[in-house]
Design an enzyme around this catalytic site. Structure first.
Site, PDB file in Angstrom:
ATOM      1  N   SER B  55      18.395  64.932  54.134  1.00  0.00           N
ATOM      2  CA  SER B  55      19.022  63.963  55.027  1.00  0.00           C
ATOM      3  C   SER B  55      19.730  62.941  54.172  1.00  0.00           C
ATOM      4  O   SER B  55      19.181  62.502  53.157  1.00  0.00           O
ATOM      5  CB  SER B  55      17.981  63.237  55.888  1.00  0.00           C
ATOM      6  OG  SER B  55      17.567  64.015  56.973  1.00  0.00           O
ATOM      7  N   GLU B  62      33.596  50.758  57.590  1.00  0.00           N
ATOM      8  CA  GLU B  62      34.160  51.197  58.868  1.00  0.00           C
ATOM      9  C   GLU B  62      33.125  51.917  59.729  1.00  0.00           C
ATOM     10  O   GLU B  62      33.479  52.486  60.756  1.00  0.00           O
ATOM     11  CB  GLU B  62      35.358  52.115  58.604  1.00  0.00           C
ATOM     12  CG  GLU B  62      36.480  51.479  57.786  1.00  0.00           C
ATOM     13  CD  GLU B  62      36.190  51.457  56.273  1.00  0.00           C
ATOM     14  OE1 GLU B  62      35.190  52.065  55.850  1.00  0.00           O
ATOM     15  OE2 GLU B  62      36.979  50.821  55.550  1.00  0.00           O
ATOM     16  N   SER B  63      31.872  51.940  59.360  1.00  0.00           N
ATOM     17  CA  SER B  63      30.711  52.461  60.097  1.00  0.00           C
ATOM     18  C   SER B  63      29.848  53.379  59.227  1.00  0.00           C
ATOM     19  O   SER B  63      29.202  52.901  58.330  1.00  0.00           O
ATOM     20  CB  SER B  63      31.062  53.077  61.441  1.00  0.00           C
ATOM     21  OG  SER B  63      31.526  52.073  62.339  1.00  0.00           O
ATOM     22  N   HIS B  68      22.381  65.982  58.090  1.00  0.00           N
ATOM     23  CA  HIS B  68      21.022  66.527  58.077  1.00  0.00           C
ATOM     24  C   HIS B  68      21.166  68.038  57.935  1.00  0.00           C
ATOM     25  O   HIS B  68      21.944  68.652  58.686  1.00  0.00           O
ATOM     26  CB  HIS B  68      20.269  66.209  59.372  1.00  0.00           C
ATOM     27  CG  HIS B  68      20.122  64.746  59.653  1.00  0.00           C
ATOM     28  ND1 HIS B  68      19.388  63.912  58.841  1.00  0.00           N
ATOM     29  CD2 HIS B  68      20.617  63.963  60.629  1.00  0.00           C
ATOM     30  CE1 HIS B  68      19.437  62.683  59.322  1.00  0.00           C
ATOM     31  NE2 HIS B  68      20.186  62.687  60.407  1.00  0.00           N
ATOM     32  N   CYS B  83      35.566  52.983  62.661  1.00  0.00           N
ATOM     33  CA  CYS B  83      36.264  52.062  63.552  1.00  0.00           C
ATOM     34  C   CYS B  83      37.483  51.532  62.806  1.00  0.00           C
ATOM     35  O   CYS B  83      37.548  51.588  61.584  1.00  0.00           O
ATOM     36  CB  CYS B  83      35.352  50.933  64.018  1.00  0.00           C
ATOM     37  SG  CYS B  83      34.575  50.002  62.711  1.00  0.00           S
TER      38      CYS B  83
END
Lengths: 117, 117
Positions: B55, B62-63, B68, B83
């Protein structure tokens, strides 16, 4: 229909604007959500933006939780991605709704990893 | 229809099984994907599972991007959440497809934060 993962996409509108810009509060909320649903926390990464907004992720043994906030709009996007049957992600949803004070929310469930196995 | 965020959900099937269990390779792939789409990396958290699976998340200004993996099934779930207009998340998709060698994939785009503003 079996899937490896359950991915809950939370749209949290009309939240308490103050808490959406409080990185310490949001870190506590995400860790509480992970704990409440029975997850094992492996790592985390939280960031405060200027002039406002927070991004944070908690990596759990069962996948992850994240949140991105826009305090200016009273809005947060949160995801709760879990795999396995040992966790109850719906409990994490309730924790986030309560702590962020969302008065207008939606939850979309996406099944991830639907395989022919 | 304006939205604050663009969230791409990648279902990556029939991948190269060896790379799905290689944490170093996957970290490099996610960072390359972030770089290629023009994102600014703020933090990361990667974990190797036993007997297999990885993981990992890269938090960007920007986020975020995460992955996974289930090497035993040749499957990976990846998300690219961005974003703003300064990044091109589709370029990150191409990087991940190429590096993981997926021969069967799907991408679902979810608009996050559709607000009356």
């Amino acid at each position: 229909m079996n899937a490896l993962g359950k991915h809950l996409l939370l749209e949290l509108k009309s939240c308490d604007k103050e808490v959406l810009d409080d990185i310490s509060f949001l870190r506590g909320a995400l860790l509480a959500a992970a704990s409440e649903c029975g997850a094992t926390v492996l790592g985390e990464s939280f960031h405060q933006f200027s002039p406002q907004g927070v991004s944070g992720v908690v990596v759990i043994a069962e996948s992850h939780l994240f949140i991105h906030t826009w305090p200016e709009y009273g809005y947060a996007a949160a995801d709760i991605f879990t795999c396995g049957n040992s966790v109850q992600p719906e409990k994490a949803v309730q924790v986030l709704l309560r702590k962020l004070g969302s008065k207008n929310h939606s939850v979309v469930e996406v099944r991830r990893g639907i395989l022919d196995i």
